[in-house]
Design a protein around this motif. Structure first.
Motif, PDB file in Angstrom:
ATOM      1  N   GLN A 243      47.644  40.059  34.600  1.00 37.24           N
ATOM      2  CA  GLN A 243      47.742  41.332  35.311  1.00 37.24           C
ATOM      3  C   GLN A 243      48.101  41.117  36.780  1.00 37.24           C
ATOM      4  O   GLN A 243      48.902  41.872  37.352  1.00 37.24           O
ATOM      5  N   SER A 244      47.532  40.087  37.384  1.00 35.28           N
ATOM      6  CA  SER A 244      47.844  39.782  38.788  1.00 35.28           C
ATOM      7  C   SER A 244      49.312  39.419  38.942  1.00 35.28           C
ATOM      8  O   SER A 244      49.978  39.847  39.901  1.00 35.28           O
ATOM      9  N   LEU A 245      49.823  38.645  38.010  1.00 35.99           N
ATOM     10  CA  LEU A 245      51.238  38.271  38.048  1.00 35.99           C
ATOM     11  C   LEU A 245      52.129  39.492  37.830  1.00 35.99           C
ATOM     12  O   LEU A 245      53.156  39.650  38.520  1.00 35.99           O
ATOM     13  N   MET A 246      51.759  40.362  36.905  1.00 34.65           N
ATOM     14  CA  MET A 246      52.574  41.547  36.647  1.00 34.65           C
ATOM     15  C   MET A 246      52.539  42.517  37.829  1.00 34.65           C
ATOM     16  O   MET A 246      53.526  43.231  38.082  1.00 34.65           O
ATOM     17  N   ASP A 247      51.450  42.557  38.566  1.00 37.92           N
ATOM     18  CA  ASP A 247      51.425  43.348  39.808  1.00 37.92           C
ATOM     19  C   ASP A 247      52.459  42.823  40.793  1.00 37.92           C
ATOM     20  O   ASP A 247      53.149  43.608  41.478  1.00 37.92           O
ATOM     21  N   VAL A 249      55.156  41.271  39.953  1.00 32.91           N
ATOM     22  CA  VAL A 249      56.457  41.658  39.400  1.00 32.91           C
ATOM     23  C   VAL A 249      56.822  43.070  39.842  1.00 32.91           C
ATOM     24  O   VAL A 249      57.947  43.335  40.282  1.00 32.91           O
ATOM     25  N   SER A 250      55.860  43.995  39.731  1.00 36.28           N
ATOM     26  CA  SER A 250      56.125  45.393  40.078  1.00 36.28           C
ATOM     27  C   SER A 250      56.480  45.571  41.544  1.00 36.28           C
ATOM     28  O   SER A 250      57.155  46.534  41.918  1.00 36.28           O
ATOM     29  N   GLN A 251      56.044  44.629  42.385  1.00 39.12           N
ATOM     30  CA  GLN A 251      56.336  44.691  43.819  1.00 39.12           C
ATOM     31  C   GLN A 251      57.543  43.839  44.201  1.00 39.12           C
ATOM     32  O   GLN A 251      57.847  43.695  45.392  1.00 39.12           O
ATOM     33  N   GLY A 252      58.198  43.259  43.211  1.00 40.54           N
ATOM     34  CA  GLY A 252      59.405  42.495  43.473  1.00 40.54           C
ATOM     35  C   GLY A 252      59.170  41.116  44.052  1.00 40.54           C
ATOM     36  O   GLY A 252      60.109  40.484  44.556  1.00 40.54           O
ATOM     37  N   ILE A 253      57.943  40.621  43.954  1.00 42.12           N
ATOM     38  CA  ILE A 253      57.626  39.308  44.525  1.00 42.12           C
ATOM     39  C   ILE A 253      58.081  38.188  43.594  1.00 42.12           C
ATOM     40  O   ILE A 253      58.560  37.150  44.032  1.00 42.12           O
ATOM     41  N   ILE A 254      57.918  38.399  42.292  1.00 37.12           N
ATOM     42  CA  ILE A 254      58.405  37.442  41.304  1.00 37.12           C
ATOM     43  C   ILE A 254      59.164  38.209  40.225  1.00 37.12           C
ATOM     44  O   ILE A 254      59.015  39.436  40.092  1.00 37.12           O
ATOM     45  N   GLU A 255      59.957  37.494  39.439  1.00 41.71           N
ATOM     46  CA  GLU A 255      60.744  38.122  38.387  1.00 41.71           C
ATOM     47  C   GLU A 255      59.914  38.226  37.104  1.00 41.71           C
ATOM     48  O   GLU A 255      59.144  37.325  36.773  1.00 41.71           O
ATOM     49  N   ASP A 337      48.562  31.467  47.291  1.00 42.87           N
ATOM     50  CA  ASP A 337      47.475  32.114  48.039  1.00 42.87           C
ATOM     51  C   ASP A 337      47.402  33.594  47.684  1.00 42.87           C
ATOM     52  O   ASP A 337      46.307  34.136  47.448  1.00 42.87           O
ATOM     53  N   ASP A 338      48.549  34.251  47.636  1.00 41.92           N
ATOM     54  CA  ASP A 338      48.603  35.678  47.309  1.00 41.92           C
ATOM     55  C   ASP A 338      48.126  35.920  45.885  1.00 41.92           C
ATOM     56  O   ASP A 338      47.325  36.832  45.614  1.00 41.92           O
ATOM     57  N   LEU A 339      48.580  35.093  44.946  1.00 41.89           N
ATOM     58  CA  LEU A 339      48.210  35.266  43.540  1.00 41.89           C
ATOM     59  C   LEU A 339      46.704  35.160  43.347  1.00 41.89           C
ATOM     60  O   LEU A 339      46.087  36.030  42.697  1.00 41.89           O
ATOM     61  N   TYR A 340      46.091  34.123  43.897  1.00 47.90           N
ATOM     62  CA  TYR A 340      44.652  33.940  43.655  1.00 47.90           C
ATOM     63  C   TYR A 340      43.804  34.942  44.430  1.00 47.90           C
ATOM     64  O   TYR A 340      42.680  35.257  44.014  1.00 47.90           O
ATOM     65  N   LYS A 341      44.337  35.481  45.530  1.00 48.45           N
ATOM     66  CA  LYS A 341      43.645  36.568  46.226  1.00 48.45           C
ATOM     67  C   LYS A 341      43.610  37.811  45.337  1.00 48.45           C
ATOM     68  O   LYS A 341      42.556  38.450  45.174  1.00 48.45           O
TER      69      LYS A 341
END
Length: 369
Positions: A243-247, A249-255, A337-341
């Motif tokens: 879910q953190s990764l998909m968030d 994605v929704s913000q354009g940070i990762i594909e 850092d962003d992901l684990y936060k």
């Protein structure tokens, strides 16, 4: 994902290191202590060997590594003193993948040897400790060279991501997930189980060839009580990561394709699945099994209630210590850092509603004569 290259616990002794964030693993070792000691003493009483070969498979680094070794040595030494006979020579081998932080272990050995000498006296031992890098899904040691094998929090890591996950549904079978989840296709659960069965069979067969006739084996691993492989007791902690990764994605940070193509080399079996592989492989008797529980945040117990954000951050650091190398190799170090936060915040919200526990399986095996 080339598991042998990217699967490693965070080294060193920094804020995100495994050495400083392995309290869950330490609790598991503590809860398994009696089983480990009983098995080690039973081995010694069977053989009364003058030299014992002991291996810790998936030893990692930090205080937990030599803690297990100390417990095994202490139990056998106490039994020798009770019997009035000299303690055996201990040949201890620490095994993990080549990327493990063996240097930290080796730097701690002089102090460990000095403590043994001080605590046990001049008649003890001697004890020799060596590192043996390599995958335990295959032979690591010579034939009939090991008497006692221990493995804690290692066998739930697979030798590879199930290759079937890269097939079907446009080439990606588990889109939007990074592990088994409620929304996973049924073929995902089948692929993970079959990969675990292949790996655990090979683990047992390899150890049986390396162990002496009276050898003993104790394994602690993460698992589940439920027969349902999508049970939240084993999967939800990784669903929060997805879910953190998909968030992001929704913000354009990762594909999104990056998430769709990532799956963990991990499996949490039921005790029934473990026993089925043990019986199929056929080299060992199952002497004892237990199921234990450990809080996601092991510092947050009934006597030490923490606020949800502190617990969430504690869990995030524990998970970062074991998963960062894999995630960074696929998504890049820049987002860690962003992901684990984000992950810590999701865990905090979950723990504010439910104090969730890891399910752990402990099995004690003896080699068939």
């Amino acid at each position: 994902m080339e598991v042998q290259r990217v699967l490693r616990m965070n080294g060193g002794d920094g804020e995100t290191s495994y050495a400083n964030n392995s309290t869950v693993q330490e609790r598991a070792i503590s809860k398994a202590k009696t089983i480990v000691e009983d098995s080690a003493v039973a081995l010694y009483c069977t053989t009364l060997a003058k030299s014992l070969g002991i291996a810790d498979m998936g030893c990692s680094s930090g205080a937990n590594t030599l803690l297990v070794v100390s417990e095994i040595i202490d139990a056998i030494d106490r039994k020798c003193r009770h019997l009035g006979c000299p303690s055996p020579e201990f040949r201890v081998f620490l095994n993990d993948l080549p990327g493990n932080d063996f240097n930290t272990i080796f730097k701690s050995l002089p102090g460990f040897y000095e403590k043994l000498k001080r605590d046990k006296g001049p008649d003890f031992g001697p004890c020799f400790i060596a590192g043996m890098p390599g995958s335990f899904y295959g032979r690591v040691f010579p034939t009939n060279s090991l008497d006692f094998v221990h493995s804690s929090y290692s066998v739930h890591w697979l030798s590879q991501v199930p290759p079937e996950l890269q097939k079907g549904m446009g080439g990606l079978l588990n889109k939007g997930n990074i592990y088994m989840a409620k929304t996973s296709h049924p073929a995902v659960f089948k692929a993970y189980l079959e990969q675990f069965e292949r790996d655990f069979f090979l683990f047992l067969r390899s150890r049986s060839e390396e162990m002496t006739y009276a050898g003993r084996l104790v394994i602690t691993l993460m698992g589940r009580r439920s027969l349902d492989p999508s049970s939240g007791e084993c999967c939800y902690i990784w669903e929060l990561m997805a879910q953190s990764l998909m968030d992001m994605v929704s913000q354009g940070i990762i594909e999104e394709a990056k998430v769709d193509s990532f799956n963990l080399p991990h499996y949490t079996p039921s005790i029934q699945e473990l026993i089925a592989v043990i019986e199929t492989e056929g080299s060992f008797h199952l002497d004892r099994s237990e199921i234990i529980e450990i809080n996601w945040d092991p510092t947050n117990d009934d006597d030490n209630m923490l606020d949800k954000f502190t617990s969430g951050w504690n869990v995030a650091k524990i998970m970062r210590a074991v998963s960062e190398s894999m995630l960074a190799s696929h998504f890049g170090e820049a987002i860690m850092d962003d992901l684990y936060k984000r992950y810590g915040e999701k865990v905090a919200e979950h723990l504010s509603m439910e104090k969730t526990k890891h399910i752990n399986l402990i099995i004690s095996l003896s080699k068939k004569f």
